[in-house]
Design an enzyme around this catalytic site. Structure first.
Site, PDB file in Angstrom:
ATOM      1  CB  CYS A 103      -0.982  -0.056   1.162  1.00 18.53           C
ATOM      2  SG  CYS A 103      -2.421   0.979   0.892  1.00 18.53           S
ATOM      3  NE  ARG A 137      -9.516   5.216   2.497  1.00 12.78           N
ATOM      4  CZ  ARG A 137      -8.283   5.716   2.490  1.00 12.78           C
ATOM      5  NH1 ARG A 137      -8.092   7.000   2.320  1.00 12.78           N
ATOM      6  NH2 ARG A 137      -7.246   4.932   2.666  1.00 12.78           N
ATOM      7  CG  HIS A 199      -3.763  -3.428   4.060  1.00 12.51           C
ATOM      8  ND1 HIS A 199      -2.544  -2.906   4.437  1.00 12.51           N
ATOM      9  CD2 HIS A 199      -4.373  -2.469   3.328  1.00 12.51           C
ATOM     10  CE1 HIS A 199      -2.440  -1.671   3.957  1.00 12.51           C
ATOM     11  NE2 HIS A 199      -3.525  -1.389   3.284  1.00 12.51           N
TER      12      HIS A 199
HETATM   13  N1  GLN Z   1      -2.310   6.892   1.900  1.00 15.12           N
HETATM   14  C1  GLN Z   1      -2.423   5.950   0.878  1.00 15.12           C
HETATM   15  C2  GLN Z   1      -3.798   5.851   0.231  1.00 15.12           C
HETATM   16  O1  GLN Z   1      -4.828   5.968   0.887  1.00 15.12           O
HETATM   17  C3  GLN Z   1      -1.996   4.627   1.430  1.00 15.12           C
HETATM   18  C4  GLN Z   1      -3.042   3.979   2.301  1.00 15.12           C
HETATM   19  C5  GLN Z   1      -2.545   2.731   2.903  1.00 15.12           C
HETATM   20  O2  GLN Z   1      -1.341   2.510   3.008  1.00 15.12           O
HETATM   21  N2  GLN Z   1      -3.467   1.912   3.374  1.00 15.12           N
HETATM   22  O3  GLN Z   1      -3.835   5.663  -0.961  1.00 15.12           O
END
Ligand code: GLN
Length: 249
Positions: A103, A137, A199
């Site tokens: 990520c 998101r 994740h």
């Molecule tokens: N900040 C980044 C995003 O939201 C990475 C998020 C994360 O590592 N879960 O794209």
């Protein structure tokens, strides 16, 4: 530093370095390092685990590198250090050191990350990917087809990532959003460097990915081919199997 020693005689010592565990380790990504170290031990090798913090000396003799996710603010906090250790990371990647970057660290291993707040975080360019933050998101369980088999995990990112021409993805999305919700690619893989949004953490449910990383690391550490132990993974297989069935039938 922590050391995990196998029950019998050790086949060799594998050095793992986790990059920025304080700033970049959300959604349990530290679990990847724990799963790898434990699996190294179960394969009969000694696992030596080092944390790398901003400003500290970097172990450029590591056999395996790990990095996790983080908030945009965490990513900004490690930029200065990444700049310092960047040349070593690039040369290790070229030399074939296996690396798993999840990520936020995946984004920073790419060419650049343009945050939703308008900041541009330059990346290492180890993976030919570019990321832009969005208002929307991408969240939810994911199932992929990869060269290691079916891989499952969980994504939560606002960054939308596009692969450069010729950049291999880590996998093809069977269910979920992946890099950008559009082209069905997930993550990126160059040589032995894997970047992924997954994740979970990723490795406990997908031990075949751990074994692929460990095989390369063991050979680098000992100068001999990887000598795997015959491991049974009933819980991981069941967890992965259930998620695959739930998502893709
Ligand atoms: N900040 C980044 C995003 O939201 C990475 C998020 C994360 O590592 N879960 O794209």
């Amino acid at each position: 530093m922590s050391t995990l020693v196998p029950d019998g005689p050790s086949k060799g010592t594998i050095t793992l370095v986790h990059l920025y565990p304080r700033e970049m380790s959300i959604y349990g990504d530290l679990g990847n390092t724990r799963a790898l170290a434990s699996r190294v031990r179960r394969h009969g090798y000694t696992a030596e685990v080092h944390d790398h913090h901003p400003g500290a000396d970097f172990r450029d003799d590591a056999h395996l590198l790990l990095g996790g996710g983080g908030q945009d603010s965490g990513q900004a906090r490690v930029e200065a250090d990444l700049d310092v250790i960047g040349p070593a990371l690039r040369s290790m990647a070229r030399d074939g050191v296996p690396m798993l970057m999840i990520c936020g660290m995946y984004q920073l291993f790419g060419r650049s990350f343009h945050t939703v707040g308008g900041q541009v975080l330059p990346g290492l360019g180890i993976l030919d990917v570019t990321t832009r933050g969005n208002d929307k998101r991408m969240i939810g369980p994911v199932c992929l087809d990869t060269e290691f088999g079916r891989v499952v995990g969980y994504e939560n990112h606002s960054g939308s990532t596009v692969l450069g021409d010729g950049q291999e993805p880590f996998g093809r999305v069977l269910s979920g959003q992946g890099n950008n919700g559009e082209d069905r690619t997930e993550g990126a893989r160059s040589h032995h460097v894997i970047g992924s949004y997954l994740h979970g953490p990723l490795l406990p449910a997908n031990p075949m990915v751990s074994d692929a990383l460990i095989a390369v690391a063991a050979e680098r550490a000992t100068g001999r081919p990887f000598e795997p132990a015959d491991l049974d993974d009933p819980l991981a297989d069941e967890a992965r199997g259930r998620q695959v069935r739930r998502l893709v039938g």
